[in-house]
Design a protein around this motif. Structure first.
Motif, PDB file in Angstrom:
ATOM      1  N   ALA A 142      58.440  19.230   7.740  1.00 34.23           N
ATOM      2  CA  ALA A 142      57.536  20.429   7.233  1.00 34.23           C
ATOM      3  C   ALA A 142      56.151  20.521   7.762  1.00 34.23           C
ATOM      4  O   ALA A 142      55.827  21.346   7.960  1.00 34.23           O
ATOM      5  N   LEU A 143      55.405  19.448   8.038  1.00 29.30           N
ATOM      6  CA  LEU A 143      54.241  19.376   8.254  1.00 29.30           C
ATOM      7  C   LEU A 143      53.958  18.443   9.586  1.00 29.30           C
ATOM      8  O   LEU A 143      54.771  17.616   9.956  1.00 29.30           O
ATOM      9  N   PRO A 144      52.947  18.768  10.468  1.00 31.98           N
ATOM     10  CA  PRO A 144      52.889  17.957  11.595  1.00 31.98           C
ATOM     11  C   PRO A 144      52.670  16.568  11.429  1.00 31.98           C
ATOM     12  O   PRO A 144      52.915  15.573  12.366  1.00 31.98           O
ATOM     13  N   PRO A 146      52.657  13.355   8.522  1.00 35.71           N
ATOM     14  CA  PRO A 146      53.230  13.090   7.182  1.00 35.71           C
ATOM     15  C   PRO A 146      51.953  12.828   6.171  1.00 35.71           C
ATOM     16  O   PRO A 146      52.314  13.032   4.890  1.00 35.71           O
ATOM     17  N   ALA A 147      50.990  12.432   6.694  1.00 35.28           N
ATOM     18  CA  ALA A 147      49.965  12.086   5.769  1.00 35.28           C
ATOM     19  C   ALA A 147      49.487  13.389   5.064  1.00 35.28           C
ATOM     20  O   ALA A 147      48.913  13.456   3.987  1.00 35.28           O
ATOM     21  N   ALA A 148      49.802  14.542   5.766  1.00 32.76           N
ATOM     22  CA  ALA A 148      49.277  15.670   5.169  1.00 32.76           C
ATOM     23  C   ALA A 148      49.946  16.387   3.976  1.00 32.76           C
ATOM     24  O   ALA A 148      49.428  17.063   3.029  1.00 32.76           O
ATOM     25  N   HIS A 149      51.088  15.524   3.404  1.00 37.53           N
ATOM     26  CA  HIS A 149      51.753  15.708   2.139  1.00 37.53           C
ATOM     27  C   HIS A 149      50.679  15.398   0.948  1.00 37.53           C
ATOM     28  O   HIS A 149      50.969  15.480  -0.128  1.00 37.53           O
ATOM     29  N   LEU A 150      49.629  14.533   1.386  1.00 36.77           N
ATOM     30  CA  LEU A 150      48.856  14.247   0.407  1.00 36.77           C
ATOM     31  C   LEU A 150      47.326  14.854   0.452  1.00 36.77           C
ATOM     32  O   LEU A 150      46.528  14.750  -0.277  1.00 36.77           O
ATOM     33  N   SER A 151      47.619  16.248   1.131  1.00 35.76           N
ATOM     34  CA  SER A 151      46.401  17.183   1.078  1.00 35.76           C
ATOM     35  C   SER A 151      46.339  17.793  -0.499  1.00 35.76           C
ATOM     36  O   SER A 151      47.158  17.728  -1.256  1.00 35.76           O
ATOM     37  N   GLN A 152      44.837  17.812  -0.810  1.00 33.17           N
ATOM     38  CA  GLN A 152      44.880  18.587  -1.914  1.00 33.17           C
ATOM     39  C   GLN A 152      44.918  20.060  -2.258  1.00 33.17           C
ATOM     40  O   GLN A 152      44.455  20.736  -2.969  1.00 33.17           O
ATOM     41  N   GLY A 315      55.078  25.409   2.360  1.00 30.63           N
ATOM     42  CA  GLY A 315      55.503  26.380   3.056  1.00 30.63           C
ATOM     43  C   GLY A 315      54.198  27.040   3.680  1.00 30.63           C
ATOM     44  O   GLY A 315      54.158  27.009   4.808  1.00 30.63           O
ATOM     45  N   GLU A 316      53.227  27.166   2.945  1.00 29.77           N
ATOM     46  CA  GLU A 316      52.126  27.974   3.298  1.00 29.77           C
ATOM     47  C   GLU A 316      51.303  27.220   4.442  1.00 29.77           C
ATOM     48  O   GLU A 316      50.872  27.542   5.359  1.00 29.77           O
TER      49      GLU A 316
END
Length: 359
Positions: A142-144, A146-152, A315-316
């Motif tokens: 979904a994201l380039p 995996p750490a970006a899943h912890l974005s706020q 998704g966004e």
């Protein structure tokens, strides 16, 4: 020349039996975790933390064993280390801290499988036992990163779409623009149609980064003069939307410059959280007549009230990262032993974006 003596081969009956190869356990017997050594009083320092070795936790029915890969460090954790009254549980001396993490399932019960990537609330340790209900499976594609899943970013997205209702032509003011939420908010506001986006920061060296990378048109710098005066220069026609992570003087300034019908989304109170007392209170005197006459809406916003937002945001976010309209602003430190340092430096304002530790 005499023949060389025969060397016993693997099929030679004279060869001694090979020693048994010891079985390699699939997981270590122990792992490391960061515990709260003492309540934080005054400036946060390494004496508040202990890096401890503990037996590998065992997952029971309805639980997962997860090997953590990334964990997030947030300003709220500073408050959770005190004995202040908080709307969420505080950390307990002698026990491991916790917080959002991304990890790989290594032992699973029904509903999950080894290898699944999940987001869960048990960071600050190398392995975690996670109740199935508290694990959210994520698509590794979904994201380039995996750490970006912890974005706020989900908080910024929700505050700007649900509470701030940013629309074409709006002028948006974001306080704490270099933090985990604020670093996402500038570009999100532009993506939603904002004509002008203003951010605030307390560090002069972050100003170019806010302008060149994070999408801000102007910056209010704490300590460079009254916030209201700076905001009036940056937004001479007033502001339509506030995303506030700080409170205090900046909230008061935003109200003074608000246009009729302005929408304020309040998501944090860093002016109180990062002080020496590190509670959550951030008292500020507001002119209620301005709220009434300009019909300003002030709304507290929390991601906890919107269970649909993380999926919507992913998704966004994925689309924005791939087309270049969004960036994942973050600081990444390596190794669990760096987690205490990461939180101390975050409190000192030394990092930009989300602060993550890669385990």
């Amino acid at each position: 020349m005499a023949d060389a003596p025969a060397v016993p081969g693997p099929t030679d009956p004279a060869a001694p039996p090979a020693p048994p190869v010891p079985a390699v356990p699939p997981f270590p017997a122990t792992h490391r975790e960061v515990r709260l050594a003492a309540r934080a009083r005054g400036a946060l320092g390494p004496e508040c933390f202990t890096l401890a070795e503990a037996p590998l936790p065992v997952a029971g029915d309805g639980q997962l064993l997860v090997r953590n890969r990334f964990m997030a460090v947030t300003a709220a954790m500073r408050s959770m280390m005190t004995d202040a009254e908080l709307p969420m549980p505080s950390f307990v001396p002698g026990r491991a801290l916790w917080g959002a993490a991304v990890g790989e399932v290594v032992r699973a019960s029904c509903g999950f499988a080894p290898g699944d990537l999940v987001v869960h609330p048990y960071g600050w340790r190398e392995f975690a036992v996670v109740e199935e209900a508290r694990a959210r499976r994520v698509d590794p594609q979904a994201l380039p990163d995996p750490a970006a899943h912890l974005s706020q970013g989900a908080t910024a997205w929700g505050a700007l779409t649900r509470a701030g209702r940013v629309g074409p032509g709006d002028t948006v003011f974001v306080t704490g623009a270099a933090g985990g939420v604020g670093s996402m908010a500038g570009r999100i506001a532009k993506r939603l149609g904002a004509a002008r986006v203003i951010g605030s920061t307390g560090s002069a060296h972050k100003v170019p980064y806010l302008r060149k990378t994070l999408g801000y048109d102007e910056v209010v710098l704490r300590g460079a003069g009254p916030a209201e005066d700076q905001l009036r220069r940056a937004a001479p026609d007033g502001i339509d939307v506030l995303l506030d992570t700080v409170g205090g003087e900046q909230l008061r300034a935003a109200l003074a410059v608000a246009r009729t019908g302005a929408r304020f989304a309040l998501v944090g109170a860093l002016s109180g959280q990062l002080g020496d007392g590190a509670g959550v209170a951030a008292p500020v005197e507001l002119d209620s007549s301005l709220v009434v006459t300009r019909r300003v809406t002030l709304r507290g916003f929390s991601l906890y009230d919107h269970s649909d937002l993380p999926g919507e945001w992913m998704g966004e976010f994925g689309r924005g990262l791939r087309d270049g309209s969004l960036v994942f602003a973050h600081t990444r430190l390596h190794g669990l032993d760096q987690a205490p340092r990461a939180l101390c430096e975050l409190v000192q304002g030394r990092h930009t974006g989300a602060v993550l530790v890669e385990l």
